[in-house]
Write a protein that holds these residues in place. Structure first.
Motif, short mmCIF file in Angstrom:
data_model
loop_
_atom_site.label_atom_id
_atom_site.label_comp_id
_atom_site.label_asym_id
_atom_site.label_seq_id
_atom_site.Cartn_x
_atom_site.Cartn_y
_atom_site.Cartn_z
N PHE A 132 0.78 -1.12 0.04
CA PHE A 132 -0.19 -0.13 -0.04
C PHE A 132 0.86 1.22 0.12
O PHE A 132 0.60 2.16 -0.69
N TYR A 133 1.78 1.30 0.60
CA TYR A 133 2.83 2.16 0.77
C TYR A 133 3.48 2.55 -0.80
O TYR A 133 3.48 3.81 -1.22
N LEU A 136 2.42 19.04 -10.39
CA LEU A 136 2.37 19.68 -9.11
C LEU A 136 2.15 18.55 -8.05
O LEU A 136 1.70 17.46 -8.50
N PRO A 137 2.39 18.79 -6.92
CA PRO A 137 2.52 17.67 -5.72
C PRO A 137 1.05 17.52 -5.12
O PRO A 137 0.21 18.18 -5.13
N ALA A 138 0.98 16.27 -4.65
CA ALA A 138 -0.29 15.84 -3.88
C ALA A 138 -0.18 16.60 -2.74
O ALA A 138 1.05 16.93 -2.22
N ASP A 139 -1.27 16.70 -1.89
CA ASP A 139 -1.16 17.35 -0.45
C ASP A 139 -1.96 16.73 0.27
O ASP A 139 -2.15 16.94 1.60
N THR A 140 -2.78 15.63 0.00
CA THR A 140 -3.70 14.72 0.98
C THR A 140 -3.84 13.27 0.53
O THR A 140 -3.93 13.21 -0.58
N LEU A 141 -3.90 12.56 1.55
CA LEU A 141 -4.27 11.21 1.31
C LEU A 141 -5.54 10.86 2.32
O LEU A 141 -5.70 11.39 3.49
N LEU A 142 -6.43 10.54 1.68
CA LEU A 142 -7.80 10.02 2.20
C LEU A 142 -8.14 8.70 2.08
O LEU A 142 -8.02 7.98 1.05
N GLY A 160 5.24 6.91 8.60
CA GLY A 160 4.51 7.81 8.83
C GLY A 160 4.32 7.85 10.19
O GLY A 160 5.02 7.38 11.20
N ILE A 161 3.35 8.60 10.76
CA ILE A 161 3.25 8.98 12.31
C ILE A 161 1.73 9.17 12.62
O ILE A 161 0.95 9.77 11.65
N TRP A 174 1.30 9.61 6.13
CA TRP A 174 1.60 8.36 5.61
C TRP A 174 2.30 8.78 4.26
O TRP A 174 1.67 9.51 3.38
N ALA A 175 3.25 8.34 4.03
CA ALA A 175 4.30 8.32 2.59
C ALA A 175 4.28 10.23 2.59
O ALA A 175 4.19 10.43 1.38
N GLY A 176 4.67 10.73 3.68
CA GLY A 176 4.80 12.05 3.48
C GLY A 176 3.74 13.05 3.31
O GLY A 176 3.58 14.12 3.01
#
Length: 454
Positions: free
Chosen positions: A299-300, A316-322, A354-355, A368-370
């Motif tokens: 998954f990572y 452009l970079p992503a900013d959210t993991l949902l 992650g934290i 997770w994953a930055g």
């Protein structure tokens, strides 16, 4: 606004105080006279009357100023509390302006907003007047704001904000107000542009390309909720039912809107949801792992792959993991070969993927994953051929726009007359465009996201 009302009240108070000073001065001059004419005697008596009226007016302004200041301070405190509960870039589902002189107050057992909504249908003039007075803040050019009543400010703050915990994904989108009198919302999109090239020979024609464009659009979704309340309860209850009624309606409204933003089909009046608008990142495996050194099919790695796809297409970079809260708990359930959790409770580990942000069922959960992780229980868990899969989203929220109208309320007695009940309804309208840049929504799905077990 509170400050404008306070400025007006203070100006009126100052005028009343000046009037008192002038009356006192005039009366003082007359008091020094040894003898007064009949006209002066009449004026002296009228000064006493006017002074009494002016002092009463001044006291009234003082009371109003104190009340508005208290309301302003309470509003500011509620706003601070609401901001602490909101995720980044919240969407203003119920946009409300300041209510400087509220008709319906928290804890007031004498009047009830929803009781008055019912009373207005029966022609009760006091109820109609209070409802009309309460709408001083409701006039706007937003869709749906003209025909019915906006709930009192404190009710919206207490329960629409709380209910937004049920619309985590919707609150992550870029918010805007849905304009009045539109059947759809359209955004331009470039499909082709000029193609620069190196000039090989001076004084020769440069390379020419053609700029082309199209547009992406969203229809207007109508979202509503209802609750039926017995007339006897409205009439006989010693406690206003505003909190109970709007709590249920606002939660229902929020959940439906959030579900549309996530999984709307873009058909049959629905919005186009993230699942149908994004680019699919397939995660197919019979042995899903959170993160592993032995395989890239974890998954990572899929989250990193989704970020790479966005970088290479959107630039452009992503900013959210949902993800669903159960999926996040599955991530937290991952361990390394020494039996140590991959996601420690604090940032004291080395090389952790992650934290965790602490226990949560909805909202911000950790990293997770930055990427900052948000969990939303409205994400479906019945996807796939076996109806046992969920999805996760890697997003760039700046590209995802959600338009909403003000939420409005109304009551209806005719449809429930035979039940001696009143039907209360909330209604709002929304439009959502998540597909202006398809790469800004990366949808991780597949058999690797079957329902986790613990």
């Amino acid at each position: 606004m509170f400050e404008k009302l306070l400025a007006d009240l203070r100006a009126k108070r100052a005028a009343a105080a000046s009037k008192i000073d002038a009356l006192r001065a005039e009366g003082g001059v007359l008091a020094t006279r040894d003898a007064l004419s009949a006209e002066e005697q009449e004026r002296s008596m009228s000064i006493v009357t006017e002074l009494g009226e002016a002092r009463s007016e001044l006291a009234g302004f003082d009371a109003q100023i104190a009340q508005v200041e208290a309301e302003r301070d309470a509003d500011a405190e509620q706003q601070r509390a609401a901001e602490q509960r909101k995720p980044v870039n919240p969407a203003p589902a119920a946009r409300v302006a300041s209510e400087p002189n509220p008709v319906y107050r928290k804890g007031d057992t004498e009047v009830s907003y929803f009781r008055d909504l019912y009373g207005a249908t029966t022609g009760a003039q006091d109820a109609i007047r209070r409802l009309a007075d309460s709408q001083v803040r409701a006039a706007s050019s937003a869709a749906g704001s003209g025909g019915e009543f906006a709930p009192p400010l404190w009710l919206v703050e207490d329960f629409v904000e709380i209910a937004r915990a049920g619309r985590v994904t919707a609150d992550l989108m870029q918010p805007d107000t849905l304009p009045e009198g539109v059947a759809s919302v359209n955004l331009p999109k470039a499909t082709g542009n000029t193609t620069p090239a190196v000039t090989q020979t001076q004084n020769t024609t440069i390379t020419e390309g053609s700029f082309t464009s199209t547009s992406v659009s969203s229809g207007i979704a109508e979202i509503s909720g209802k609750q039926t309340v017995p007339i006897a309860l409205l009439r006989q209850s010693g406690v206003p039912l505003d909190r109970v009624i709007l709590n249920d309606l606002a939660r229902a409204y929020a959940a439906v809107l959030d579900g549309q933003v996530i999984a709307g089909s873009a058909a049959n009046g629905q919005l186009r949801g993230l699942i149908t608008a994004g680019t699919t990142v397939t995660y197919t495996t019979t042995q899903p792992t959170q993160a592993s050194t032995s395989t890239t099919n974890s998954f990572y790695s899929k989250v990193l792959g989704a970020q790479a796809a966005m970088n290479g297409t959107r630039f452009l970079p992503a900013d959210t993991l949902l993800m669903h809260p159960n999926r996040w708990l599955w991530v937290l359930n991952g361990y390394d070969t020494a039996g140590r959790p991959l996601i420690p409770p604090t940032a004291n580990g080395q090389n952790t993927p992650g934290i965790t942000g602490g226990p949560t069922a909805e909202g911000y959960a950790g990293t997770w994953a930055g990427l900052p992780v948000y969990v939303d229980p409205n994400i479906p868990t019945n996807l796939g051929a076996a109806t046992n899969q969920d999805v996760a989203f890697v997003l760039r929220r700046d590209d995802l726009w959600l338009w909403e109208s003000d939420m409005e309320t109304a009551s209806f007695d005719a449809t429930k007359a035979e039940e001696n009940a009143i039907l209360y309804r909330v209604l709002g309208f929304a439009a959502f465009i998540p597909h202006r840049h398809q790469a800004s929504v990366q949808v991780i799905s597949g058999t690797g996201l079957v329902a986790p077990t613990f």
